[in-house]
Design a protein around this motif. Structure first.
Motif, short mmCIF file in Angstrom:
data_model
loop_
_atom_site.label_atom_id
_atom_site.label_comp_id
_atom_site.label_asym_id
_atom_site.label_seq_id
_atom_site.Cartn_x
_atom_site.Cartn_y
_atom_site.Cartn_z
N ARG A 11 36.53 -16.62 74.47
CA ARG A 11 36.13 -16.35 73.08
C ARG A 11 36.03 -17.66 72.30
NH1 ARG A 11 39.80 -11.99 70.25
NH2 ARG A 11 38.25 -12.42 68.63
N LEU A 12 35.07 -17.70 71.37
CA LEU A 12 34.89 -18.88 70.55
C LEU A 12 36.08 -19.06 69.61
CD1 LEU A 12 33.03 -21.16 69.39
CD2 LEU A 12 32.17 -19.43 67.78
N HIS A 13 36.64 -20.28 69.62
CA HIS A 13 37.70 -20.65 68.68
C HIS A 13 37.38 -22.03 68.13
CE1 HIS A 13 40.52 -17.33 69.32
NE2 HIS A 13 40.24 -17.42 70.61
N VAL A 14 37.49 -22.17 66.82
CA VAL A 14 37.23 -23.45 66.17
C VAL A 14 38.44 -23.79 65.30
CG1 VAL A 14 35.71 -24.77 64.63
CG2 VAL A 14 34.76 -22.96 66.10
N ARG A 15 38.95 -25.01 65.47
CA ARG A 15 40.07 -25.49 64.65
C ARG A 15 39.63 -26.72 63.88
NH1 ARG A 15 44.80 -23.09 65.78
NH2 ARG A 15 46.01 -24.76 64.85
N TYR A 16 39.99 -26.73 62.61
CA TYR A 16 39.63 -27.81 61.69
C TYR A 16 40.92 -28.38 61.13
CZ TYR A 16 37.08 -29.98 57.73
OH TYR A 16 36.54 -30.85 56.82
N ASP A 17 41.23 -29.63 61.52
CA ASP A 17 42.53 -30.22 61.16
C ASP A 17 43.68 -29.31 61.57
OD1 ASP A 17 41.62 -32.62 60.27
OD2 ASP A 17 41.69 -32.12 58.15
N ASN A 18 43.60 -28.79 62.84
CA ASN A 18 44.64 -27.96 63.44
C ASN A 18 44.81 -26.60 62.77
OD1 ASN A 18 45.41 -29.86 65.44
ND2 ASN A 18 46.56 -30.99 63.89
N ILE A 19 43.84 -26.18 61.98
CA ILE A 19 43.88 -24.86 61.34
C ILE A 19 42.69 -24.05 61.86
CG2 ILE A 19 43.76 -23.58 59.17
CD1 ILE A 19 44.97 -26.05 57.81
N GLU A 20 42.95 -22.81 62.31
CA GLU A 20 41.90 -21.95 62.83
C GLU A 20 40.87 -21.64 61.75
OE1 GLU A 20 40.31 -19.66 66.14
OE2 GLU A 20 42.05 -21.00 66.05
N VAL A 21 39.60 -21.85 62.07
CA VAL A 21 38.52 -21.58 61.13
C VAL A 21 38.23 -20.08 61.12
CG1 VAL A 21 36.07 -21.95 60.64
CG2 VAL A 21 37.51 -23.86 61.37
N THR A 22 38.17 -19.50 59.94
CA THR A 22 37.85 -18.08 59.79
C THR A 22 36.42 -17.93 59.31
OG1 THR A 22 38.69 -18.08 57.52
CG2 THR A 22 40.25 -17.53 59.28
N GLY A 23 35.92 -16.69 59.38
CA GLY A 23 34.58 -16.42 58.89
C GLY A 23 33.50 -16.57 59.93
N LEU A 24 33.89 -16.73 61.20
CA LEU A 24 32.91 -16.91 62.27
C LEU A 24 32.63 -15.61 63.02
CD1 LEU A 24 34.06 -20.34 63.74
CD2 LEU A 24 31.83 -19.85 62.72
N GLU A 25 32.85 -14.48 62.36
CA GLU A 25 32.70 -13.21 63.05
C GLU A 25 31.24 -12.82 63.28
OE1 GLU A 25 34.55 -13.65 60.35
OE2 GLU A 25 36.57 -13.59 61.22
N VAL A 26 30.33 -13.34 62.46
CA VAL A 26 28.91 -12.99 62.61
C VAL A 26 28.39 -13.55 63.93
CG1 VAL A 26 26.60 -13.22 61.63
CG2 VAL A 26 28.58 -12.94 60.12
#
Length: 308
Positions: A11-26
């Motif tokens: 599954r796609l996971h993106v972390r920005y400065d060690n924080i999980e990025v939300t809003g990528l559900e589309v």
């Protein structure tokens, strides 16, 4: 500039400065991001990108879809990750070069290139450790759940790299007496390719060297069953010679082992050739999409000419 870490395997996971990025559900936002990251070393014409991601729509609709998806990516509820990741121009889009980006796909590609053409038995401890860390990143198929043509081609390419690294690690473990660890790599290999005779031979030797002759013979039976079911054939002469020695409780002789290494070298070359052909397939598919798009434009112009 912030640090960005992206996991594309599974599954796609993106972390920005060690924080999980939300809003990528589309889903289309995910597809766009994944495609750009896979092809991060080049820029992409908007029209070509739109035709790849929305191949079943008109040119105008696909470009509108791309504009909307880019807007969604640029307005995530989290930090402005798109501004960090993307260089966006009027007609071109690309991942910014020299970005402090960690990407699991890039890790596997890098260690594969570093060990290309090198048998696992000859790997240094440092290279073997790097390969082990890389295969641990393979948490599932690339962008699991996506069945777009471009994704299927890339998924197969990366899976072949993963299997090649597992094969090298099995060879390294056999050469260094780490038999149980080698068997674990073999089991991982067989989850994706259960008809590879070279893997079965490695597994048989690892079981035998670990003192489990029954386990080695079970690998032969499993191989014979799989080959019969999948291809209606039987194991080859190298496998037959190996199982004959095991059934007679004779040690795995050096001649048989050396012969297997010769075939392993051939397999490495074939594996590299297969990857090269898959890369050519990607190029052919890309040009094919451009041709289809041009044909679509011509047909639209002809229809407009007939109606006027």
């Amino acid at each position: 500039m912030s640090n960005i870490a992206v996991q594309l395997f599974g599954r796609l996971h993106v972390r920005y400065d060690n924080i999980e990025v939300t809003g990528l559900e589309v889903r289309k936002v995910q597809e766009l991001l994944c495609y750009l990251l896979i092809h991060r070393r080049r820029s992409h014409a908007r029209e070509g990108l739109a035709s790849i991601l929305w191949s079943n729509t008109s040119t105008a609709q696909s470009r509108a879809n791309l504009r909307r998806t880019l807007w969604q990516l640029q307005h995530l509820p989290a930090e402005p990750i798109a501004a960090e990741l993307l260089a966006i121009e009027a007609d071109w889009i690309q991942i910014k070069p020299d970005l402090p980006l960690w990407l699991d796909v890039a890790e596997i590609e890098a260690i594969f290139e570093q060990t290309k053409g090198q048998p696992g038995e000859t790997l240094s401890h440092a290279r073997a450790s790097a390969a082990a860390q890389a295969v641990d990143l393979y948490r599932g198929d690339l962008f699991d759940g996506c069945y777009q043509d471009w994704c299927l081609v890339e998924r197969e390419r990366l899976q072949q790299m993963y299997l090649a690294l597992l094969d090298k690690l099995m060879g390294y473990c056999e050469a260094h007496g780490e038999y149980e660890r080698g068997l674990a790599y073999g089991a991982a290999f067989q989850q994706y390719d259960n008809v590879n005779e070279q893997c079965y031979r490695r597994m048989m030797r690892l079981y035998w060297r670990a003192g489990d002759r029954s386990g080695a013979l079970r690998q032969y039976e499993r191989c014979a069953t799989m080959l019969a079911e999948e291809f209606e054939t039987t194991p080859g002469p190298l496998m037959q010679a190996l199982v004959g020695r095991l059934k007679a409780n004779h040690p795995v002789d050096e001649l048989a082992h050396a012969t297997d290494h010769a075939h392993a070298g051939e397999q490495i070359s074939l594996s590299e050739l297969a990857l090269h052909l898959r890369q050519l397939q990607v190029s052919v598919d890309r040009h094919g999409q451009a041709v289809r798009h041009a044909l679509h434009m011509v047909e639209q112009a002809l229809r407009r000419g007939r109606s006027s």
